[in-house]
Design a protein around this motif. Structure first.
Motif, PDB file in Angstrom:
ATOM      1  N   UNK A   3       0.856  -1.189   0.000  1.00  0.00           N
ATOM      2  CA  UNK A   3       0.000   0.000   0.000  1.00  0.00           C
ATOM      3  C   UNK A   3       0.889   1.234   0.000  1.00  0.00           C
ATOM      4  N   UNK A   4       0.591   2.138  -0.932  1.00  0.00           N
ATOM      5  CA  UNK A   4       1.313   3.411  -1.016  1.00  0.00           C
ATOM      6  C   UNK A   4       0.347   4.542  -0.691  1.00  0.00           C
ATOM      7  N   UNK A   5       0.797   5.448   0.166  1.00  0.00           N
ATOM      8  CA  UNK A   5      -0.036   6.577   0.569  1.00  0.00           C
ATOM      9  C   UNK A   5       0.870   7.683   1.104  1.00  0.00           C
ATOM     10  N   UNK A   6       0.270   8.828   1.397  1.00  0.00           N
ATOM     11  CA  UNK A   6       1.007   9.959   1.961  1.00  0.00           C
ATOM     12  C   UNK A   6       0.621  10.070   3.430  1.00  0.00           C
ATOM     13  N   UNK A   7       1.625  10.108   4.280  1.00  0.00           N
ATOM     14  CA  UNK A   7       1.418  10.239   5.719  1.00  0.00           C
ATOM     15  C   UNK A   7       2.187  11.459   6.203  1.00  0.00           C
ATOM     16  N   UNK A   8       1.456  12.438   6.703  1.00  0.00           N
ATOM     17  CA  UNK A   8       2.066  13.668   7.217  1.00  0.00           C
ATOM     18  C   UNK A   8       3.026  14.289   6.208  1.00  0.00           C
ATOM     19  N   UNK A   9       2.600  14.269   4.946  1.00  0.00           N
ATOM     20  CA  UNK A   9       3.358  14.922   3.886  1.00  0.00           C
ATOM     21  C   UNK A   9       4.449  14.086   3.254  1.00  0.00           C
ATOM     22  N   UNK A  10       4.635  12.853   3.693  1.00  0.00           N
ATOM     23  CA  UNK A  10       5.690  12.007   3.152  1.00  0.00           C
ATOM     24  C   UNK A  10       5.108  10.770   2.485  1.00  0.00           C
ATOM     25  N   UNK A  11       5.701  10.389   1.349  1.00  0.00           N
ATOM     26  CA  UNK A  11       5.285   9.171   0.656  1.00  0.00           C
ATOM     27  C   UNK A  11       5.670   7.960   1.495  1.00  0.00           C
ATOM     28  N   UNK A  12       4.726   7.036   1.648  1.00  0.00           N
ATOM     29  CA  UNK A  12       4.949   5.830   2.438  1.00  0.00           C
ATOM     30  C   UNK A  12       4.558   4.605   1.634  1.00  0.00           C
ATOM     31  N   UNK A  13       5.174   3.498   1.990  1.00  0.00           N
ATOM     32  CA  UNK A  13       4.816   2.209   1.421  1.00  0.00           C
ATOM     33  C   UNK A  13       4.927   1.181   2.534  1.00  0.00           C
ATOM     34  N   UNK A  14       3.842   0.412   2.701  1.00  0.00           N
ATOM     35  CA  UNK A  14       3.854  -0.636   3.720  1.00  0.00           C
ATOM     36  C   UNK A  14       3.244  -1.910   3.133  1.00  0.00           C
ATOM     37  N   UNK A  69      -4.117   7.455  -0.749  1.00  0.00           N
ATOM     38  CA  UNK A  69      -4.763   8.450   0.112  1.00  0.00           C
ATOM     39  C   UNK A  69      -3.731   9.354   0.783  1.00  0.00           C
ATOM     40  N   UNK A  70      -4.261  10.384   1.441  1.00  0.00           N
ATOM     41  CA  UNK A  70      -3.414  11.278   2.237  1.00  0.00           C
ATOM     42  C   UNK A  70      -3.955  11.309   3.656  1.00  0.00           C
ATOM     43  N   UNK A  71      -3.057  11.104   4.610  1.00  0.00           N
ATOM     44  CA  UNK A  71      -3.419  11.050   6.027  1.00  0.00           C
ATOM     45  C   UNK A  71      -2.566  12.057   6.781  1.00  0.00           C
ATOM     46  N   UNK A  72      -3.217  12.809   7.649  1.00  0.00           N
ATOM     47  CA  UNK A  72      -2.505  13.718   8.547  1.00  0.00           C
ATOM     48  C   UNK A  72      -2.897  13.330   9.964  1.00  0.00           C
ATOM     49  N   UNK A  73      -1.900  13.044  10.780  1.00  0.00           N
ATOM     50  CA  UNK A  73      -2.126  12.739  12.191  1.00  0.00           C
ATOM     51  C   UNK A  73      -1.858  13.993  13.019  1.00  0.00           C
ATOM     52  N   UNK A  74      -2.198  13.928  14.279  1.00  0.00           N
ATOM     53  CA  UNK A  74      -1.905  15.062  15.159  1.00  0.00           C
ATOM     54  C   UNK A  74      -0.406  15.320  15.222  1.00  0.00           C
ATOM     55  N   UNK A  75       0.401  14.266  15.176  1.00  0.00           N
ATOM     56  CA  UNK A  75       1.858  14.468  15.180  1.00  0.00           C
ATOM     57  C   UNK A  75       2.294  15.298  13.982  1.00  0.00           C
ATOM     58  N   UNK A  76       1.758  14.994  12.811  1.00  0.00           N
ATOM     59  CA  UNK A  76       2.106  15.749  11.610  1.00  0.00           C
ATOM     60  C   UNK A  76       1.570  17.163  11.657  1.00  0.00           C
TER      61      UNK A  76
END
Length: 160
Positions: A3-14, A69-76
């Motif tokens: 799965x590829x997505x954006x987490x707190x502005x950074x591209x991620x793959x898991x 998708x794009x996800x923003x957490x409170x940390x980000x």
């Protein structure tokens, strides 16, 4: 599945199981703990994130929906100037923080302030539906959001 997505502005793959929930992925894969397990059925807001531009309970989002998708957490979000506006507004009014509802109330406040820096009581009520805050009464929270709007207007425009 990959799965590829954006987490707190950074591209991620898991690699994750399709039905694994976002809250577990955030906590286990990335060590992001601002999203707390509460009701696990989407009614408390403790696990809130901004998912594709909307405040959403991460306990209800399966991994297969993360693709693209794009996800923003409170940390980000806490790394942005807008977070400081909310923190200052909340401090000015004395909005309490227990640690459990912070993600929901801060992220919901941000999306509300993005739409209107002086939201009405009705807009506030609609924005906070599904966010259960037991540490601050609704009126204090509303006043904190108005104060955060004031802080933001001053930061952006240099006046109120």
């Amino acid at each position: 599945m990959t799965i590829r997505f954006i987490l707190n502005g950074e591209d991620m793959e898991i690699n994750a199981e399709a039905n694994q929930r976002l809250i577990g992925i955030l906590r286990e894969h990335f060590g992001l703990i601002s999203s707390k397990s509460g009701c696990l059925n989407g009614n408390c807001g403790f696990c809130s994130v901004i998912f594709n531009g909307a405040v959403s309970p991460s306990c209800l989002i399966p991994a297969f929906r993360l693709q693209g998708s794009e996800i923003i957490t409170l940390e980000g979000f806490s790394q942005q100037d807008e977070y400081q506006d909310i923190a200052a507004g909340f401090a000015r009014i004395g909005v309490e923080s227990c640690g459990y509802c912070d993600a929901g109330k801060i992220l919901a406040a941000e999306l509300l302030l993005e739409q209107n820096l002086q939201p009405s009581k009705e807009e506030f009520t609609a924005a906070f539906q599904g966010i259960r805050c037991r540490c601050t009464d609704a009126e204090n929270l509303y006043q904190g959001i108005l104060a955060a709007g004031f802080v933001r207007r001053r930061r952006i425009y240099g006046r109120t």
